[in-house]
Design an enzyme around this catalytic site. Structure first.
Site, PDB file in Angstrom:
ATOM      1  N   GLY A  10       0.804  -1.210   0.000  1.00  0.00           N
ATOM      2  CA  GLY A  10       0.000   0.000   0.000  1.00  0.00           C
ATOM      3  C   GLY A  10       0.835   1.258   0.000  1.00  0.00           C
ATOM      4  O   GLY A  10       2.057   1.233  -0.152  1.00  0.00           O
ATOM      5  N   PHE A  11       0.163   2.360   0.200  1.00  0.00           N
ATOM      6  CA  PHE A  11       0.759   3.694   0.115  1.00  0.00           C
ATOM      7  C   PHE A  11       1.892   3.882   1.129  1.00  0.00           C
ATOM      8  O   PHE A  11       3.058   4.067   0.762  1.00  0.00           O
ATOM      9  CB  PHE A  11      -0.367   4.705   0.300  1.00  0.00           C
ATOM     10  CG  PHE A  11       0.047   6.103   0.590  1.00  0.00           C
ATOM     11  CD1 PHE A  11       0.997   6.746  -0.190  1.00  0.00           C
ATOM     12  CD2 PHE A  11      -0.531   6.797   1.639  1.00  0.00           C
ATOM     13  CE1 PHE A  11       1.380   8.056   0.080  1.00  0.00           C
ATOM     14  CE2 PHE A  11      -0.174   8.101   1.910  1.00  0.00           C
ATOM     15  CZ  PHE A  11       0.797   8.728   1.136  1.00  0.00           C
ATOM     16  N   ILE A  12       1.583   3.796   2.418  1.00  0.00           N
ATOM     17  CA  ILE A  12       2.618   3.982   3.435  1.00  0.00           C
ATOM     18  C   ILE A  12       3.546   2.770   3.490  1.00  0.00           C
ATOM     19  O   ILE A  12       4.766   2.901   3.580  1.00  0.00           O
ATOM     20  CB  ILE A  12       1.980   4.231   4.814  1.00  0.00           C
ATOM     21  CG1 ILE A  12       1.150   5.523   4.798  1.00  0.00           C
ATOM     22  CG2 ILE A  12       3.053   4.317   5.908  1.00  0.00           C
ATOM     23  CD1 ILE A  12       0.378   5.787   6.092  1.00  0.00           C
ATOM     24  N   ASP A  31       0.323  -8.787   1.900  1.00  0.00           N
ATOM     25  CA  ASP A  31      -0.733  -7.865   1.479  1.00  0.00           C
ATOM     26  C   ASP A  31      -1.748  -8.640   0.654  1.00  0.00           C
ATOM     27  O   ASP A  31      -1.374  -9.454  -0.197  1.00  0.00           O
ATOM     28  CB  ASP A  31      -0.131  -6.727   0.641  1.00  0.00           C
ATOM     29  CG  ASP A  31      -1.045  -5.512   0.544  1.00  0.00           C
ATOM     30  OD1 ASP A  31      -2.201  -5.681   0.109  1.00  0.00           O
ATOM     31  OD2 ASP A  31      -0.601  -4.408   0.895  1.00  0.00           O
ATOM     32  N   GLY A  36      -3.746  -2.290  -1.874  1.00  0.00           N
ATOM     33  CA  GLY A  36      -2.342  -2.192  -2.249  1.00  0.00           C
ATOM     34  C   GLY A  36      -2.124  -2.560  -3.705  1.00  0.00           C
ATOM     35  O   GLY A  36      -2.976  -3.204  -4.333  1.00  0.00           O
ATOM     36  N   LEU A  76       0.173  -2.553   9.131  1.00  0.00           N
ATOM     37  CA  LEU A  76      -0.567  -1.524   8.396  1.00  0.00           C
ATOM     38  C   LEU A  76      -1.801  -2.078   7.695  1.00  0.00           C
ATOM     39  O   LEU A  76      -2.586  -1.305   7.136  1.00  0.00           O
ATOM     40  CB  LEU A  76       0.346  -0.863   7.356  1.00  0.00           C
ATOM     41  CG  LEU A  76       1.649  -0.238   7.870  1.00  0.00           C
ATOM     42  CD1 LEU A  76       2.492   0.255   6.709  1.00  0.00           C
ATOM     43  CD2 LEU A  76       1.367   0.904   8.825  1.00  0.00           C
ATOM     44  N   ALA A 119      -0.389   0.784  13.376  1.00  0.00           N
ATOM     45  CA  ALA A 119      -0.896   1.984  12.720  1.00  0.00           C
ATOM     46  C   ALA A 119      -2.251   2.344  13.306  1.00  0.00           C
ATOM     47  O   ALA A 119      -3.253   1.675  13.064  1.00  0.00           O
ATOM     48  CB  ALA A 119      -1.011   1.753  11.215  1.00  0.00           C
ATOM     49  N   TYR A 151     -14.674   3.095  12.130  1.00  0.00           N
ATOM     50  CA  TYR A 151     -13.234   3.133  11.901  1.00  0.00           C
ATOM     51  C   TYR A 151     -12.496   3.587  13.153  1.00  0.00           C
ATOM     52  O   TYR A 151     -11.499   2.972  13.562  1.00  0.00           O
ATOM     53  CB  TYR A 151     -12.906   4.064  10.727  1.00  0.00           C
ATOM     54  CG  TYR A 151     -11.431   4.158  10.424  1.00  0.00           C
ATOM     55  CD1 TYR A 151     -10.780   3.111   9.787  1.00  0.00           C
ATOM     56  CD2 TYR A 151     -10.694   5.277  10.781  1.00  0.00           C
ATOM     57  CE1 TYR A 151      -9.419   3.183   9.511  1.00  0.00           C
ATOM     58  CE2 TYR A 151      -9.335   5.357  10.516  1.00  0.00           C
ATOM     59  CZ  TYR A 151      -8.700   4.304   9.875  1.00  0.00           C
ATOM     60  OH  TYR A 151      -7.344   4.384   9.621  1.00  0.00           O
ATOM     61  N   LYS A 155      -9.756   1.479  15.553  1.00  0.00           N
ATOM     62  CA  LYS A 155      -8.404   1.916  15.883  1.00  0.00           C
ATOM     63  C   LYS A 155      -8.202   2.049  17.397  1.00  0.00           C
ATOM     64  O   LYS A 155      -7.124   1.764  17.920  1.00  0.00           O
ATOM     65  CB  LYS A 155      -8.088   3.232  15.170  1.00  0.00           C
ATOM     66  CG  LYS A 155      -7.902   3.070  13.659  1.00  0.00           C
ATOM     67  CD  LYS A 155      -6.815   2.061  13.358  1.00  0.00           C
ATOM     68  CE  LYS A 155      -6.580   1.842  11.889  1.00  0.00           C
ATOM     69  NZ  LYS A 155      -5.492   0.861  11.608  1.00  0.00           N
TER      70      LYS A 155
END
Length: 342
Positions: A10-12, A31, A36, A76, A119, A151, A155
């Protein structure tokens, strides 16, 4: 060092792969490619220190083995993005909570206790009226957020799991509360505002501002974010910490739209769009989101390298190259970074 990154395509995650591969670490990515992109890892596919498995952390039968191999784990893998969070509320809870618990359980059962970087998100602060958000203030969950509240619940649950496994089983955890990470490889498909604005501006289309635009956010370049994550994990050692990770420059969404138009030399206009029209349901958006970075800076001495303007310029360059039918702009991006560093 052995590095395991769930959600590493993915991005990060892919930027973390870049960082650790450049250091000569052994990196294993897991992943399921639901968001991703395998192409994010293309530069490392043939490297002997890199391995990739397409798998879901909820069901993968090799999770115990790779967790036992790792010295540090970046967890992540999660359902992210406002569009996906609203469209798949049950998957948000199942993936984000059960996936985190399964990974921590594997770390507990493996004998060797790897450091786990979890994360989290600034969403855990909820509808908070504080001018600046710091790690030791109370967290709030509000149904004013509509379906999005799932969400933040997920978290907060992940943070509680990390703290519980740390206290009960001695697994060192670094809980990182991300504040609006932006930069190369991020896509606007799932509701991320900066890549959406950039794509619209480069095409001279109307910039769609959701919910009035008075709400403020603090944007941090992903290339700074991954350096901060590594620095925090290194400085934490075997201790457990909760830390804000981001940039403390605050900007309203409407001012962000104006800035993107200016940097792109675009003829785009700004079009206001109601939240119900944008997302299919009404909710009260969080008004402010600015992190206190005293803890991050005090423990690591971290300093940002990228301004918001530099990030936007890089994304504009990549988007224009896409329109021209060229590659993804990666070579140009690397060259521009080198020129700035010089």
């Amino acid at each position: 060092m052995h590095i395991l990154i769930t959600g590493g395509a993915g991005f990060i995650g892919s930027h973390l792969v870049d960082l650790h591969m450049a250091r000569g670490d052994q990196v294993h990515v897991v992943d399921d490619l639901s968001t991703g992109v395998r192409a994010n890892l293309a530069a490392h596919e043939d490297q002997p220190n890199f391995r990739f498995d397409e798998a879901d952390v909820l069901t993968w039968d090799q999770l115990d083995r790779v967790v036992g191999w790792a010295d540090r784990i970046y967890h992540l893998a999660a359902v992210v993005g406002v569009y996906r969070v609203i469209a798949e509320p049950t998957k948000v809870l199942a993936t984000n909570i059960a996936g985190c618990e399964r990974l921590l359980r594997a770390a507990r059962d493996g004998g060797w206790k790897p450091q786990v970087v979890l994360a989290s998100s600034s969403e855990v602060y909820g509808h908070n009226d504080e001018h600046i958000l710091h790690e030791d203030q109370e967290l709030t969950v509000s149904t004013r957020a509509g379906t999005r509240w799932g969400y933040s619940v997920s978290k907060i649950a992940d943070e509680a799991l990390g703290l519980s496994y740390s206290q009960r089983f001695g697994i060192p955890a670094v809980i990182s509360r991300f504040f609006n990470t932006v930069g190369p490889r991020q896509i606007g498909r799932y509701g991320m505002v900066v890549p959406r604005f950039v794509a619209q501006a480069v095409r001279n289309e109307p910039i769609t501002v959701f919910g009035g635009g008075a709400q403020t956010r603090s944007f941090c370049d992903v290339r700074d974010t991954v350096v901060a994550l590594d620095a925090m994990a290194t400085s934490s050692g075997r201790e457990t910490h909760i830390v804000n990770v981001g940039n403390d420059r605050e900007i309203s969404i409407r001012d962000l739209a104006d800035l993107v138009i200016q940097r792109a030399g675009s003829s785009s206009t700004i079009k206001d769009v109601a939240l119900r029209e944008a997302y299919g349901e009404d909710f009260e958006d969080i008004r402010r989101r600015r992190p206190d970075l005293s803890k991050l800076r005090g423990m690591t001495g971290f300093e940002h390298r990228f301004t918001l303007e530099q990030t936007i310029d890089d994304l504009i360059d990549v988007e224009r190259r896409k329109l021209e039918g060229g590659n993804d702009g990666h070579c140009t991006l690397v060259r521009n970074q080198s020129e700035r560093a010089a």
